[in-house]
Design an enzyme around this catalytic site. Structure first.
Site, PDB file in Angstrom:
ATOM      1  N   LEU A  32       0.876  -1.181   0.000  1.00 28.61           N
ATOM      2  CA  LEU A  32       0.000   0.000   0.000  1.00 28.61           C
ATOM      3  C   LEU A  32       0.911   1.228   0.000  1.00 28.61           C
ATOM      4  O   LEU A  32       2.109   1.112   0.252  1.00 28.61           O
ATOM      5  CB  LEU A  32      -0.889   0.004   1.245  1.00 28.61           C
ATOM      6  CG  LEU A  32      -1.987  -1.064   1.264  1.00 28.61           C
ATOM      7  CD1 LEU A  32      -2.651  -1.106   2.626  1.00 28.61           C
ATOM      8  CD2 LEU A  32      -3.015  -0.804   0.174  1.00 28.61           C
ATOM      9  N   SER A  33       0.341   2.411  -0.253  1.00 29.53           N
ATOM     10  CA  SER A  33       1.192   3.609  -0.311  1.00 29.53           C
ATOM     11  C   SER A  33       1.953   3.794   1.004  1.00 29.53           C
ATOM     12  O   SER A  33       3.102   4.219   1.000  1.00 29.53           O
ATOM     13  CB  SER A  33       0.368   4.855  -0.633  1.00 29.53           C
ATOM     14  OG  SER A  33      -0.566   5.109   0.388  1.00 29.53           O
ATOM     15  N   GLU A  34       1.323   3.436   2.140  1.00 27.52           N
ATOM     16  CA  GLU A  34       2.010   3.540   3.431  1.00 27.52           C
ATOM     17  C   GLU A  34       1.639   2.376   4.339  1.00 27.52           C
ATOM     18  O   GLU A  34       0.482   1.949   4.371  1.00 27.52           O
ATOM     19  CB  GLU A  34       1.625   4.829   4.182  1.00 27.52           C
ATOM     20  CG  GLU A  34       1.815   6.109   3.404  1.00 27.52           C
ATOM     21  CD  GLU A  34       3.253   6.528   3.258  1.00 27.52           C
ATOM     22  OE1 GLU A  34       4.105   5.993   3.992  1.00 27.52           O
ATOM     23  OE2 GLU A  34       3.511   7.382   2.402  1.00 27.52           O
ATOM     24  N   THR A  35       2.628   1.892   5.080  1.00 21.17           N
ATOM     25  CA  THR A  35       2.390   0.984   6.202  1.00 21.17           C
ATOM     26  C   THR A  35       2.938   1.672   7.449  1.00 21.17           C
ATOM     27  O   THR A  35       4.084   2.133   7.453  1.00 21.17           O
ATOM     28  CB  THR A  35       3.087  -0.373   5.989  1.00 21.17           C
ATOM     29  OG1 THR A  35       2.504  -1.014   4.847  1.00 21.17           O
ATOM     30  CG2 THR A  35       2.903  -1.278   7.202  1.00 21.17           C
TER      31      THR A  35
END
Length: 288
Positions: A44-47
């Site tokens: 995902l774009s951020e974790t």
């Protein structure tokens, strides 16, 4: 080893809209290289990784935690939507009893507070300055072609270029605009732009009334062609539109394909409160 993990759609209360982030709750220290491996796996774009700061801390009772954010490629210094997602996991799945949480991050201390059906982030407010068209003409053309640009601003703190389209355009024009963000990389010759914001004044009539301004955000310089809903871009947009509209309280909508709504309130201390709703769409255990 097992780590509780969640996927949260931030800046929307509808599943599968807003901006998704993965959130991991770390009971114990995690090997440094595993942070990146997990973020790459989640893709995902951020974790986000929430960690306890002291022995005896508790995800339900403590009010201060460490927080780090990783893209599939690297660690980043600030991420608004993954902070909103992290607060949501603590408030809603861990039933945290505090009304305000503090996160210790690479960008200093960030606060998140629970307010009715929203979570409010306290972010820095970034000023913009007039930008000469000639310097970035090729980039503007790559972004919007021959569309009429009403105003052009630059935020040196965030390296974001703000492009305001003419008030004569409707929201649908911004939504339907086909943008090839990959082309920005060769069109941007100055080396000073790392994010491009397209924005449009809201319409006080018609079916979409109620939003003060609309935007879309592109950051191919960081490997993000288009971000669904961007807290950091609104830390720039808030100062610009507050000045233009003479308002401190605003409602914004980011017109990406997934879409998301942000409630904005400029504070008196030079910061901005940005509030959003959330939807938790996945709960599970990472096992390795």
């Amino acid at each position: 080893m097992q780590i509780p993990i969640f996927t949260v759609d931030a800046f929307s209360n509808r599943p599968f809209s807003g901006n998704p982030a993965a959130v991991c709750l770390l009971e114990n220290d995690l090997d440094e290289d595993l942070h990146q491996k997990i973020a790459t796996e989640m893709n995902l774009s951020e974790t986000a990784f929430i960690r306890k700061l002291h022995p005896g801390d508790d995800f339900t009772k403590s009010s201060c935690f460490g927080l780090r954010w990783f893209t599939p490629a690297n660690e980043v210094p600030l991420c608004g939507h993954a902070t909103l997602a992290s607060a949501a996991v603590l408030f809603h799945t861990q039933k945290n009893t505090n009304s305000v949480l503090t996160f210790v991050t690479l960008s200093g201390e960030l606060k998140a507070k629970k307010l009715e059906d929203r979570i409010v982030l306290d972010l820095p407010l970034y000023l913009t300055y007039p930008q000469a068209l000639q310097e970035v003409e090729e980039l503007i053309k790559a972004a919007v072609g021959d569309m009429i640009v009403q105003d052009l601003r630059y935020s040196p703190d965030t390296k974001k270029l703000l492009v305001r389209l003419s008030d004569t355009y409707e929201r649908s024009v911004l939504e339907e605009l086909q943008v090839s963000a990959q082309h920005f990389l060769s069109a941007e010759k100055t080396g000073k732009v790392k994010g491009l914001i397209l924005t449009l004044k809201g319409n006080s009539s018609g079916k979409h009334k109620g939003h003060d301004f609309y935007s879309r955000y592109f950051a191919p310089w960081y490997g993000v062609l288009e971000d669904p809903v961007t807290g950091s871009a609104h830390a720039v947009l808030s100062s610009y539109w507050s000045e233009q509209l003479g308002k401190k309280e605003m409602l914004a909508f980011q017109c990406s394909r997934r879409g998301g709504e942000l409630k904005i309130s400029l504070r008196n201390d030079g910061r901005v409160d940005i509030a959003g709703q959330i939807a938790i769409v996945l709960k599970g255990q990472l096992t390795f």
